[in-house]
Design a protein around this motif. Structure first.
Motif, PDB file in Angstrom:
ATOM      1  N   GLU A 174       0.862  -1.188   0.000  1.00  0.00           N
ATOM      2  CA  GLU A 174       0.000   0.000   0.000  1.00  0.00           C
ATOM      3  C   GLU A 174       0.898   1.237   0.000  1.00  0.00           C
ATOM      4  N   ASP A 175       0.737   2.098  -1.032  1.00  0.00           N
ATOM      5  CA  ASP A 175       1.636   3.248  -1.141  1.00  0.00           C
ATOM      6  C   ASP A 175       1.163   4.468  -0.351  1.00  0.00           C
ATOM      7  N   ASP A 176      -0.066   4.417   0.177  1.00  0.00           N
ATOM      8  CA  ASP A 176      -0.530   5.470   1.069  1.00  0.00           C
ATOM      9  C   ASP A 176       0.030   5.161   2.461  1.00  0.00           C
ATOM     10  N   VAL A 177       1.028   5.924   2.880  1.00  0.00           N
ATOM     11  CA  VAL A 177       1.748   5.608   4.117  1.00  0.00           C
ATOM     12  C   VAL A 177       0.818   5.606   5.326  1.00  0.00           C
ATOM     13  N   ASN A 178      -0.090   6.586   5.404  1.00  0.00           N
ATOM     14  CA  ASN A 178      -1.003   6.653   6.546  1.00  0.00           C
ATOM     15  C   ASN A 178      -1.916   5.432   6.616  1.00  0.00           C
ATOM     16  N   SER A 201      -1.350   2.522   5.170  1.00  0.00           N
ATOM     17  CA  SER A 201      -0.498   1.366   5.421  1.00  0.00           C
ATOM     18  C   SER A 201      -0.198   1.217   6.908  1.00  0.00           C
ATOM     19  N   ASP A 202       0.171   2.327   7.550  1.00  0.00           N
ATOM     20  CA  ASP A 202       0.488   2.292   8.984  1.00  0.00           C
ATOM     21  C   ASP A 202      -0.729   1.863   9.805  1.00  0.00           C
ATOM     22  N   ALA A 214       5.153  -4.554   5.626  1.00  0.00           N
ATOM     23  CA  ALA A 214       4.586  -3.478   4.809  1.00  0.00           C
ATOM     24  C   ALA A 214       5.603  -2.975   3.793  1.00  0.00           C
ATOM     25  N   GLU A 231      -1.382  -1.891   9.121  1.00  0.00           N
ATOM     26  CA  GLU A 231      -0.317  -2.688   9.737  1.00  0.00           C
ATOM     27  C   GLU A 231      -0.495  -2.764  11.253  1.00  0.00           C
ATOM     28  N   TYR A 286       5.841  -0.391  -0.020  1.00  0.00           N
ATOM     29  CA  TYR A 286       5.145   0.773  -0.577  1.00  0.00           C
ATOM     30  C   TYR A 286       5.168   0.853  -2.104  1.00  0.00           C
ATOM     31  N   ASP A 287       5.864  -0.056  -2.769  1.00  0.00           N
ATOM     32  CA  ASP A 287       5.804  -0.090  -4.234  1.00  0.00           C
ATOM     33  C   ASP A 287       5.915  -1.531  -4.713  1.00  0.00           C
TER      34      ASP A 287
END
Length: 223
Positions: free
Chosen positions: A9-13, A15-16, A31, A19, A33-34
């Protein structure tokens, strides 16, 4: 045993958030991101489930899963995406996914979908106890073998090997496939260790349940 999940998931928020939630539920989450980083992780480590966004930098989720399926990867996969057309849905299932969840989604719903797929993807059985014969049963929820309601003590790799056999009953599993499932990329697979695990499992299951096919591999037979 903790189920391991690859989260792309490239949306960090987001993803966090995912996770953190899944970790609290007892999952081992990696996790990335690409798509290219995800491909590297799939090469290095075995995962029990893939949780993939579609529109990400590098190769997209469709391409990533299609490639993994082409290599023989059988772990269940869920796409997390904002795509909602029938064509996108069709493309997703054609690439090998098992389920879709559209953004925005409730974390509880995601957890339920993951739990359902892991049980179905691993054993294709309903209920939590898988009956092996009149005496033996395997608890799918807690990953525990029982003989007449008494827990059977198995080592970690022996237990993982039994799970692999139960997922692929009556299939011939090559030595290489077993090595990939039991040993991580930075561990040295051992034929002698595998023979020891097989020997120990036969003590509990009966020597006829695990058939050795010379130079090819092993087959767990269902009765």
């Amino acid at each position: 045993m903790h189920y391991s999940i690859l989260l792309l998931e490239d949306d960090v928020n987001l993803s966090d958030t995912v996770e953190e939630y899944l970790t609290e539920q007892g999952y081992d989450v990696t996790a990335v991101y690409d798509g290219d980083e995800a491909a590297d992780m799939l090469y290095e480590k075995n995962f029990d489930l893939y949780l993939l966004d579609v529109n990400v930098p590098g190769q997209n989720g469709f391409e990533l899963l299609r490639h993994k399926r082409g290599e023989g990867g059988t772990a269940p996969a869920i796409y997390i995406t904002s795509l909602n057309s029938v064509q996108d849905l069709e493309k997703g299932y054609e690439s090998g996914c098992d389920d879709y969840i559209r953004k925005p989604f409730a974390l509880k719903e995601l957890a339920l979908r993951i739990e359902t797929l892991l049980k179905r993807g691993y054993f294709h059985e309903s209920g939590e106890m898988l009956r092996l014969d009149g005496q033996l049963a395997y608890d799918l929820k807690n990953n525990q073998l029982y003989r007449e309601d008494t827990p059977v003590n198995l080592g970690n790799k022996e237990n993982r090997l039994l799970q692999l056999f139960l997922r692929h009953r009556d299939e011939l599993l090559s030595h290489e496939r077993i090595y990939d499932a039991l040993w991580e990329y930075d561990e040295q697979a051992s034929e002698s260790s595998l023979r020891t695990y097989i020997k120990n499992l036969r003590k509990h299951l009966g020597k006829d349940r695990i058939v050795s096919v010379k130079k090819l591999g092993y087959r767990f037979t269902s009765k």
